[in-house]
Design an enzyme around this catalytic site. Structure first.
Site, PDB file in Angstrom:
ATOM      1  N   ARG A   1     -19.410 -11.801  11.410  1.00 61.18           N
ATOM      2  CA  ARG A   1     -19.496 -11.864  12.853  1.00 61.18           C
ATOM      3  C   ARG A   1     -20.325 -10.961  13.360  1.00 61.18           C
ATOM      4  NH1 ARG A   1     -13.267 -11.253  15.062  1.00 61.18           N
ATOM      5  NH2 ARG A   1     -12.994  -9.457  14.778  1.00 61.18           N
TER       6      ARG A   1
ATOM      7  N   LYS B   1      -4.499  -9.961  -0.993  1.00 66.15           N
ATOM      8  CA  LYS B   1      -3.228 -10.286   0.018  1.00 66.15           C
ATOM      9  C   LYS B   1      -3.045  -9.387   1.308  1.00 66.15           C
ATOM     10  CE  LYS B   1      -0.904  -5.380  -0.612  1.00 66.15           C
ATOM     11  NZ  LYS B   1      -0.148  -4.772   0.396  1.00 66.15           N
TER      12      LYS B   1
ATOM     13  N   GLU C   1       3.834   7.263  -1.881  1.00 60.10           N
ATOM     14  CA  GLU C   1       2.972   7.862  -0.897  1.00 60.10           C
ATOM     15  C   GLU C   1       2.714   8.448   0.115  1.00 60.10           C
ATOM     16  OE1 GLU C   1      -0.221   3.880  -0.253  1.00 60.10           O
ATOM     17  OE2 GLU C   1       1.712   3.183   0.020  1.00 60.10           O
TER      18      GLU C   1
ATOM     19  N   LYS D   1      -5.445  -2.226 -12.763  1.00 62.40           N
ATOM     20  CA  LYS D   1      -5.608  -0.877 -13.447  1.00 62.40           C
ATOM     21  C   LYS D   1      -4.910  -0.702 -14.651  1.00 62.40           C
ATOM     22  CE  LYS D   1      -3.574   1.064  -9.112  1.00 62.40           C
ATOM     23  NZ  LYS D   1      -4.555   2.063  -8.703  1.00 62.40           N
TER      24      LYS D   1
ATOM     25  N   HIS E   1      -4.346  -6.199  -6.339  1.00 63.30           N
ATOM     26  CA  HIS E   1      -5.184  -4.512  -7.109  1.00 63.30           C
ATOM     27  C   HIS E   1      -4.633  -3.504  -8.317  1.00 63.30           C
ATOM     28  CE1 HIS E   1      -4.025  -1.940  -4.184  1.00 63.30           C
ATOM     29  NE2 HIS E   1      -4.222  -1.225  -4.750  1.00 63.30           N
TER      30      HIS E   1
ATOM     31  N   LYS F   1       6.326   5.841   2.687  1.00 62.79           N
ATOM     32  CA  LYS F   1       5.320   5.733   2.821  1.00 62.79           C
ATOM     33  C   LYS F   1       5.869   7.592   3.774  1.00 62.79           C
ATOM     34  CE  LYS F   1       2.262   2.414   3.694  1.00 62.79           C
ATOM     35  NZ  LYS F   1       1.660   2.127   2.728  1.00 62.79           N
TER      36      LYS F   1
ATOM     37  N   HIS G   1       3.988  -5.952  -5.164  1.00 59.75           N
ATOM     38  CA  HIS G   1       2.741  -4.539  -6.860  1.00 59.75           C
ATOM     39  C   HIS G   1       3.804  -4.390  -7.188  1.00 59.75           C
ATOM     40  CE1 HIS G   1      -0.459  -4.078  -4.081  1.00 59.75           C
ATOM     41  NE2 HIS G   1      -0.454  -3.496  -3.326  1.00 59.75           N
TER      42      HIS G   1
END
Length: 482
Positions: free
Chosen positions: A51, A148, A216, A182, A178, A331, A240
């Site tokens: 946009r 997703k 992570e 892998k 994704h 995380k 995942h």
């Protein structure tokens, strides 16, 4: 070892959200890399749609700068980069109105594959799908690539599935995860189903338990609004980790083709037992200074959304009875690590003395960093002076054994080319998504009904202490996150 590159048929790919973060970080670099190795035909074209009010040159400059930032190849090969940019065309489109749609329609060719990539908020999926049909852009052979999250719960997923299936056939819809692109994940299927060694051992008689970890180091700063409405269960476990569990636990498909593979994955999800409240741990990161905390990152001082989940999962079928699967993701943990660990049972009778050095055989499938597979075995420690056992691994790290130098394809490169080829093996089917939500929703509902609070854990740790206890009570322990 150099992979053989087979060019795909010519195509037009339309990227909705072409100026957004996902397009600039993943989708456009993936297309550039496939073009660089000759898999993307010279006549293929990329149509960026957004946009923003920018002209053609401004869009190409934006893409050029992004490619230079996110891929070294663009820096090393300026001529190749210039040639790639010539394939790009930009269109400003109002997805709520009529502006720009006719321009896109006029630019599309009728004799090549059409792929529409929805790199936008899920709230626009249904609207864009309807517009593609109303404006005549969609044809019977076109494909749509959807990112997703696919729904927020079972009701939303069913609604979205129904909306899309009213417009497209299931074989036209590519729901991307994704993780399935892998290299190691695909090698897991090759390892299981192309070697006679593993299948006789791939069951509860020989496997003690399975650990699936996606850790992570980053927090949720910058995407706090989305994450605080989702949490680790919706953001990671439902898709995942669920996909990794399915590939480990599925039965051998009759053939290596999309529906046969996905049929077996659905059966795994439908066989999952309900998770007891005592078999799941929620966590939320914080630090001693009170600055780098989850609640600060989501700008919600009262948030009870989880940034960490650990759980014990049982599969109710003959193959996996009495073999638990332990899942964890979080995380701000101490290192970036994604792996599947298959821990085998000890021999029924051990003739050697028990010692701290003796470890169970383990097959480690590592997704990141350093993709590869290792098999841990016990052998005699070399040298005189007694019979001592030591743990030695058979190392199948791809960079070492296959000569990839760590330069294997990014998941998006492989998956986008699969869309062009029409191969849905590595994409989720609608009933698979719904089955996953049907299992996850009761867990989230239980938290909401009982006001279960997440346990705090320090940034840079392995997660809450309660997650460690989850395995200790079963006489097991997590593999170290490293």
């Amino acid at each position: 070892m150099v992979s053989r590159v087979i060019p795909v048929d010519s195509f037009d790919i339309v990227i909705f959200g072409a100026t957004g973060d996902l397009a600039r970080r993943k989708i456009l670099p993936a297309l550039f890399h496939r073009y660089a190795v000759g898999q993307m035909p010279d006549e293929a074209r990329i149509l960026g749609v957004a946009r923003r009010e920018i002209n053609q040159q401004a869009f190409k400059t934006l893409v050029r700068d992004n490619l230079i930032e996110f891929t070294q190849l663009a820096v090393k090969e300026p001529k190749l980069l210039k040639s790639f940019l010539e394939k790009l065309t930009y269109f400003r489109v109002d997805v709520h109105g009529e502006d720009g749609w006719s321009d896109v329609s006029g630019a599309l060719r009728s004799n090549v594959k059409r792929v529409f990539c929805f790199s936008v908020s899920p709230s626009f999926f249904g609207l864009i799908a309807s517009k593609l049909h109303a404006t005549g852009l969609a044809n019977p052979d076109c494909r749509i690539l959807i990112e997703k999250p696919f729904g927020h719960n079972l009701i939303a997923a069913k609604s979205l599935n129904n909306e899309l299936l009213n417009l497209f056939s299931e074989h036209q819809i590519y729901r991307i995860d994704h993780y399935l692109g892998k290299e190691t994940v695909q090698n897991l299927m090759a390892l299981r189903f192309s070697n006679a060694l593993w299948e006789p051992l791939w069951n509860s008689t020989h496997i003690d338990h399975v650990q699936i970890t996606v850790a992570e180091t980053i927090g949720v700063s910058g995407r706090g609004d989305y994450y605080d409405r989702s949490g680790a269960m919706r953001d990671m476990v439902q898709n995942h980790l669920m996909q990794l569990l399915c590939l480990i636990a599925m039965e051998p498909p009759a053939r290596f083709e999309p529906n046969s593979v996905r049929d077996e994955k659905v059966k795994v999800i439908q066989s999952l037992e309900p998770v007891l409240p005592t078999d799941i741990v929620r966590g939320q990161y914080r630090d001693k200074t009170g600055n780098e905390t989850y609640r600060n990152h989501v700008n919600n001082p009262d948030s009870n959304t989880e940034s960490f989940v650990a759980m014990k999962v049982n599969i109710g079928n003959w193959r996996w009875a009495s073999t638990p699967f332990y899942l964890r993701t979080g995380k701000k943990l101490k290192s970036q690590s994604s792996e599947v660990a298959i821990i085998f049972r000890d021999p029924p009778h051990m003739i050697f003395p028990i010692s701290e050095e003796r470890k169970s055989n383990a097959l480690i499938i590592r997704l990141q960093p350093n993709e590869g597979i290792k098999l841990h075995n016990m052998i005699k420690e070399p040298g005189p002076g007694g019979f001592r056992l030591t743990d030695v691994s058979l190392d199948m790290t791809f960079a070492n054994t296959l000569g990839t130098g760590g330069n294997s394809q990014d998941a998006y490169e492989r998956l986008i080319m699969d869309v062009i080829r029409g191969d849905q093996t590595l994409f989720m089917r609608g009933d698979e998504v719904e089955a996953a939500w049907a299992w996850v929703d009761p867990i989230i509902a239980e938290w909401e009904q009982t006001d279960v609070l997440p346990a705090f854990y320090q940034n840079g740790s392995s997660g809450p202490d309660q997650a460690t206890s989850l395995l200790h009570r079963d006489g097991r322990e997590w593999r170290d996150i490293c």
